[in-house]
Design an enzyme around this catalytic site. Structure first.
Site, PDB file in Angstrom:
ATOM      1  N   CYS A  43      60.270  22.046  27.118  1.00  0.00           N
ATOM      2  CA  CYS A  43      59.092  21.716  26.323  1.00  0.00           C
ATOM      3  C   CYS A  43      58.767  20.223  26.469  1.00  0.00           C
ATOM      4  O   CYS A  43      59.652  19.400  26.685  1.00  0.00           O
ATOM      5  CB  CYS A  43      59.331  22.050  24.844  1.00  0.00           C
ATOM      6  SG  CYS A  43      57.866  21.778  23.804  1.00  0.00           S
ATOM      7  N   ASP A  45      57.963  18.313  24.187  1.00  0.00           N
ATOM      8  CA  ASP A  45      58.345  17.636  22.938  1.00  0.00           C
ATOM      9  C   ASP A  45      59.203  16.394  23.205  1.00  0.00           C
ATOM     10  O   ASP A  45      60.188  16.459  23.942  1.00  0.00           O
ATOM     11  CB  ASP A  45      59.118  18.627  22.053  1.00  0.00           C
ATOM     12  CG  ASP A  45      59.243  18.138  20.619  1.00  0.00           C
ATOM     13  OD1 ASP A  45      59.826  17.051  20.404  1.00  0.00           O
ATOM     14  OD2 ASP A  45      58.775  18.838  19.707  1.00  0.00           O
ATOM     15  N   ARG A  47      61.303  14.970  21.513  1.00  0.00           N
ATOM     16  CA  ARG A  47      62.672  14.975  20.970  1.00  0.00           C
ATOM     17  C   ARG A  47      63.658  15.734  21.839  1.00  0.00           C
ATOM     18  O   ARG A  47      64.835  15.855  21.483  1.00  0.00           O
ATOM     19  CB  ARG A  47      62.644  15.596  19.561  1.00  0.00           C
ATOM     20  CG  ARG A  47      61.775  14.839  18.583  1.00  0.00           C
ATOM     21  CD  ARG A  47      61.490  15.656  17.351  1.00  0.00           C
ATOM     22  NE  ARG A  47      60.738  16.868  17.666  1.00  0.00           N
ATOM     23  CZ  ARG A  47      60.418  17.810  16.777  1.00  0.00           C
ATOM     24  NH1 ARG A  47      60.788  17.668  15.527  1.00  0.00           N
ATOM     25  NH2 ARG A  47      59.730  18.869  17.141  1.00  0.00           N
ATOM     26  N   HIS A  99      63.365  24.892  22.084  1.00  0.00           N
ATOM     27  CA  HIS A  99      64.030  24.170  20.988  1.00  0.00           C
ATOM     28  C   HIS A  99      63.524  24.669  19.650  1.00  0.00           C
ATOM     29  O   HIS A  99      62.338  24.991  19.501  1.00  0.00           O
ATOM     30  CB  HIS A  99      63.794  22.658  21.121  1.00  0.00           C
ATOM     31  CG  HIS A  99      62.357  22.260  20.964  1.00  0.00           C
ATOM     32  ND1 HIS A  99      61.861  21.690  19.813  1.00  0.00           N
ATOM     33  CD2 HIS A  99      61.294  22.362  21.797  1.00  0.00           C
ATOM     34  CE1 HIS A  99      60.573  21.455  19.952  1.00  0.00           C
ATOM     35  NE2 HIS A  99      60.192  21.851  21.150  1.00  0.00           N
ATOM     36  N   CYS A 102      59.881  24.092  17.460  1.00  0.00           N
ATOM     37  CA  CYS A 102      58.864  23.861  18.497  1.00  0.00           C
ATOM     38  C   CYS A 102      57.457  24.013  17.909  1.00  0.00           C
ATOM     39  O   CYS A 102      57.092  25.084  17.408  1.00  0.00           O
ATOM     40  CB  CYS A 102      59.056  24.846  19.648  1.00  0.00           C
ATOM     41  SG  CYS A 102      57.907  24.558  21.014  1.00  0.00           S
TER      42      CYS A 102
END
Ligand code: CO
Length: 215
Positions: A43, A45, A47, A99, A102
């Site tokens: 992803c 993302d 993080r 994750h 998400c």
């Protein structure tokens, strides 16, 4: 948290300094080519940085990231990355990593409109519908977590069904494909599938998953 652009360039200079201190030939070696053993499909993302959470270094991992780590059969970008990684770089492993928490999965589970992104996330609604019997009895948080896991399993399945991976398996039983979920709360990665390198192993995906749920 880093918010200023100058900070990135300053950090880059420190990175160069540190690498050269450890190994004066580091960048010369790095520039000679790449032979990564892994392709990471994760992803976007911020993080979930693949190298940080797996302790890999430059040269170790070929990377593709998109929102909600989707393997869409008409996505030329993803298909090109997979084709190059599998056929040219000959990676040993392809990892699809989602994750918990998400935002893409969450957006797809709701009814709010977010613009263009809704089109990209559309296939997640199909996944939700497909597994609705299992998802319906869960409370909101558990349903969200489970959707993240099921999405990874679905994307592993999509990946295994690409003609690129199908062809590679027929030629040599490579690559192994894996479905993982990263837990933002603990930092640990939770595998959702066994190692898969054949159609027969693909059929075991759900069986394996059912075996580890609640374990
Ligand atoms: Co995400």
């Amino acid at each position: 948290m880093i918010a200023h652009i100058q900070h990135l360039l300053r950090n880059n200079a420190l990175f160069v300094e540190e690498q050269l201190r450890l190994d004066p030939g580091y960048f010369r070696n790095l520039s000679e080519g790449q032979h990564p053993a892994f392709l990471w499909i994760g992803c976007s993302d911020s993080r979930v940085p693949p190298d940080r959470i797996t302790g890999t270094q430059p040269g170790d991992m070929f990377v593709h990231r998109n929102i909600a780590n989707l393997v869409v059969q008409t996505d030329m970008n993803l298909l090109s990355v997979v084709q190059y990684a599998v056929e040219v770089l000959e990676v040993e492993h392809v990892i699809v990593c989602g994750h918990y928490g998400c935002g893409g999965v969450k957006a797809a589970m709701g009814d709010a409109h977010h613009g263009l992104i809704d089109n990209w996330l559309r296939t997640l609604k199909d996944t939700q519908q497909y597994y609705w019997k299992e998802l319906a009895p869960l409370d909101e948080q558990a349903r969200f977590d489970r959707m993240v896991e099921l999405n990874v399993i679905e994307q592993v399945y999509n990946l295994g069904k690409t003609n690129i991976v199908q062809g590679a398996w027929k030629r040599g039983g490579k690559p192994h494909i894996h479905g993982w979920v990263f837990d933002l709360n603990s930092g640990f990665i939770h595998p959702q599938t066994s190692m898969i390198n054949s159609d027969a192993a693909m059929q075991e995906v759900c069986k394996f998953h059912n075996g580890i749920v609640g374990a």
